[in-house]
Design a protein around this motif. Structure first.
Motif, PDB file in Angstrom:
ATOM      1  N   ASP A  28      38.182  44.393  29.695  1.00 22.91           N
ATOM      2  CA  ASP A  28      36.941  43.619  29.526  1.00 22.91           C
ATOM      3  C   ASP A  28      36.671  42.739  30.740  1.00 22.91           C
ATOM      4  OD1 ASP A  28      36.627  44.775  27.048  1.00 22.91           O
ATOM      5  OD2 ASP A  28      37.564  43.109  25.954  1.00 22.91           O
ATOM      6  N   MET A  29      37.734  42.171  31.288  1.00 24.55           N
ATOM      7  CA  MET A  29      37.574  41.331  32.465  1.00 24.55           C
ATOM      8  C   MET A  29      37.067  42.146  33.652  1.00 24.55           C
ATOM      9  SD  MET A  29      37.887  38.269  33.770  1.00 24.55           S
ATOM     10  CE  MET A  29      38.990  37.380  32.677  1.00 24.55           C
ATOM     11  N   ARG A  30      37.658  43.317  33.878  1.00 23.04           N
ATOM     12  CA  ARG A  30      37.197  44.169  34.979  1.00 23.04           C
ATOM     13  C   ARG A  30      35.757  44.602  34.767  1.00 23.04           C
ATOM     14  NH1 ARG A  30      42.519  46.286  34.558  1.00 23.04           N
ATOM     15  NH2 ARG A  30      41.750  47.967  33.216  1.00 23.04           N
ATOM     16  N   GLU A  31      35.417  44.922  33.542  1.00 23.62           N
ATOM     17  CA  GLU A  31      34.039  45.327  33.259  1.00 23.62           C
ATOM     18  C   GLU A  31      33.071  44.181  33.513  1.00 23.62           C
ATOM     19  OE1 GLU A  31      31.405  47.169  29.542  1.00 23.62           O
ATOM     20  OE2 GLU A  31      33.579  46.822  29.334  1.00 23.62           O
ATOM     21  N   ALA A  32      33.463  42.962  33.117  1.00 22.40           N
ATOM     22  CA  ALA A  32      32.595  41.809  33.365  1.00 22.40           C
ATOM     23  C   ALA A  32      32.464  41.527  34.865  1.00 22.40           C
ATOM     24  CB  ALA A  32      33.142  40.581  32.638  1.00 22.40           C
ATOM     25  N   LEU A  33      33.565  41.666  35.606  1.00 27.13           N
ATOM     26  CA  LEU A  33      33.501  41.462  37.055  1.00 27.13           C
ATOM     27  C   LEU A  33      32.600  42.490  37.718  1.00 27.13           C
ATOM     28  CD1 LEU A  33      37.254  40.670  37.879  1.00 27.13           C
ATOM     29  CD2 LEU A  33      35.343  39.070  37.888  1.00 27.13           C
ATOM     30  N   ASP A  34      32.720  43.762  37.317  1.00 26.46           N
ATOM     31  CA  ASP A  34      31.857  44.804  37.878  1.00 26.46           C
ATOM     32  C   ASP A  34      30.388  44.531  37.554  1.00 26.46           C
ATOM     33  OD1 ASP A  34      33.998  46.131  38.956  1.00 26.46           O
ATOM     34  OD2 ASP A  34      34.275  47.450  37.220  1.00 26.46           O
ATOM     35  N   LEU A 290      32.133  34.841  30.507  1.00 27.66           N
ATOM     36  CA  LEU A 290      31.162  35.229  31.532  1.00 27.66           C
ATOM     37  C   LEU A 290      31.146  34.245  32.689  1.00 27.66           C
ATOM     38  CD1 LEU A 290      28.185  36.453  29.317  1.00 27.66           C
ATOM     39  CD2 LEU A 290      29.790  37.844  30.622  1.00 27.66           C
ATOM     40  N   VAL A 291      31.214  32.961  32.358  1.00 26.55           N
ATOM     41  CA  VAL A 291      31.234  31.950  33.415  1.00 26.55           C
ATOM     42  C   VAL A 291      32.501  32.079  34.258  1.00 26.55           C
ATOM     43  CG1 VAL A 291      31.405  29.464  33.837  1.00 26.55           C
ATOM     44  CG2 VAL A 291      29.709  30.326  32.247  1.00 26.55           C
ATOM     45  N   GLY A 292      33.646  32.361  33.608  1.00 24.46           N
ATOM     46  CA  GLY A 292      34.883  32.547  34.361  1.00 24.46           C
ATOM     47  C   GLY A 292      34.811  33.741  35.300  1.00 24.46           C
ATOM     48  N   ILE A 296      34.934  33.777  39.440  1.00 29.55           N
ATOM     49  CA  ILE A 296      35.824  34.605  40.260  1.00 29.55           C
ATOM     50  C   ILE A 296      35.029  35.354  41.326  1.00 29.55           C
ATOM     51  CG2 ILE A 296      37.365  36.607  40.211  1.00 29.55           C
ATOM     52  CD1 ILE A 296      38.251  35.701  37.437  1.00 29.55           C
ATOM     53  N   VAL A 297      33.891  35.932  40.920  1.00 26.56           N
ATOM     54  CA  VAL A 297      33.064  36.664  41.885  1.00 26.56           C
ATOM     55  C   VAL A 297      32.505  35.711  42.938  1.00 26.56           C
ATOM     56  CG1 VAL A 297      30.974  38.060  42.142  1.00 26.56           C
ATOM     57  CG2 VAL A 297      32.522  38.476  40.226  1.00 26.56           C
TER      58      VAL A 297
END
Length: 385
Positions: A28-34, A290-292, A296-297
């Protein structure tokens, strides 16, 4: 017994369930970052490529952001080794400059000590011809350094004008509404004023300093040493005062606006969590995720912006530093045999060329502080939540 068996089976299943939950959270984290990276517009940076020390391939800005956000680290040892390699490569390409400085001085010294009598008018003619022969490559070198400095400042400005708005957009996405609204006009005004001052005023003052230095050493009647020192001091003071004012304004206002955003977001999160029935807590947790990811991005984009800035400024600065080193080395080697006036001229020109290095360094440091300020404001905003 049945109860104990059931408890043992549950305990055996817990690690697998926890691992599956961790894997799902990482996915989920990778998907949110992408998703956050895909929402940014990198079309203006397609021609920018980064060749990072220790990384096997050349990356675009978008690929670099994805790599940094996913946790790929940069090697400090490889960066230092790459910078030293660039410096020695620049030194190896300046052998012709060193010969053009040393050969006329050595020939003039040989003529002055063997063929020309002391006090003869031919001796002053030999010194004048020697100085003219030295002055020609130095003037060409100064013109080349001027063009390199101007092109470097323009390249830095072009890159940062494309990347700073992206950082502002991500700063707004993490909740820095007051910070982004306040920083945007300050970024435009401060960076534009500093770049205009460096490109149009300070570089011309440096060229005037070179001209005054040449006239001062070319003629025995025109003594302009104090004028050259005044121009060099004016360049340093102008850069120092403008940089200090810019740094003070950015530091104070950025921290104040981050405090406002942090308190406002904390109040909004409390309201959603307590006054929205049933789904308020879940919505608040999703917003935190989402904010986290956006944070990161944003930090990855900031690191990529610093790398782009370093790729633009590092080569010209190392070349200028190598030129100054070669000129000072030539003056040191020629001092036992050459005329003191010639050695003083080479030293004065080397001190003047250092001003090109200082100008590029000040503009690059200004953009670096802008990037760091946006990163710190965003991190402080999220921390105050």
């Amino acid at each position: 017994m049945l109860a104990l068996l059931a408890l043992a089976a549950a305990l055996c299943c817990l690690p697998a369930g926890a691992a599956a939950e961790d894997a799902g959270g990482a996915a989920d984290m990778r998907e949110a970052l992408d998703e956050v990276v895909s929402g940014l517009d990198f079309s203006g940076l397609e021609d920018v490529e980064l060749t990072l020390p220790g990384w096997p391939r050349t990356l675009g800005v978008e690929e670099a952001v994805r790599a940094i956000a996913s946790g790929e680290a940069l090697s400090a040892e490889d960066m230092v080794a790459s910078a030293l390699g660039l410096f020695f490569d620049a030194l190896s390409g300046l052998g012709a400059l060193m010969l053009s400085l040393m050969l006329p001085v050595l020939l003039a010294s040989l003529l002055s000590h063997t063929l020309v009598a002391e006090g003869d008018s031919l001796g002053s003619l030999v010194r004048s011809v020697c100085f003219v022969l030295i002055l020609i490559p130095i003037v060409l070198l100064v013109i080349g350094e001027l063009e390199h400095a101007r092109e470097t400042i323009v390249a830095m400005t072009t890159r940062m004008e494309k990347m700073l708005p992206m950082l502002l957009a991500l700063l707004t996405a993490v909740g820095g509404n007051a910070s982004s609204a306040f920083l945007h006009p300050v970024v435009v005004a401060a960076s534009g004023s500093m770049v205009f001052l460096a490109r149009e005023v300070i570089l011309r003052l440096v060229m005037c300093t070179c001209a005054v230095t040449a006239v001062n050493h070319l003629s025995d009647r025109a003594h302009l040493t104090r004028m050259a020192q005044l121009l060099r001091s004016a360049v340093c003071w102008l850069l120092g005062v403008s940089f200090t004012v810019f740094l003070g304004a950015m530091s104070l206002q950025g921290v104040c606006s981050a405090s406002i955003d942090g308190v406002a977001i904390r109040a909004a999160k409390y309201a959603v969590d307590n006054f929205v029935p049933v789904v308020g807590g879940m919505f608040s947790d999703t917003m935190d995720t989402l904010v986290g990811c956006t944070l990161i991005v944003k930090n990855a984009l900031g690191v990529a912006a610093v790398l782009v800035l370093g790729a633009v400024i590092l080569g010209p600065m190392i070349r200028t530093l190598a030129v100054v080193f070669v000129m000072k080395l030539s003056a040191a080697l020629l001092e036992p045999v050459a005329d003191a006036e010639v050695i003083g001229a080479i030293g004065d020109f080397s001190r003047t060329i250092v001003l090109f290095l200082i100008t590029m360094l000040c503009v690059g440091t200004m953009y670096f502080l802008l990037i760091v300020q946006m990163l710190l404001v965003g991190n402080l905003t999220v921390m105050l939540r």
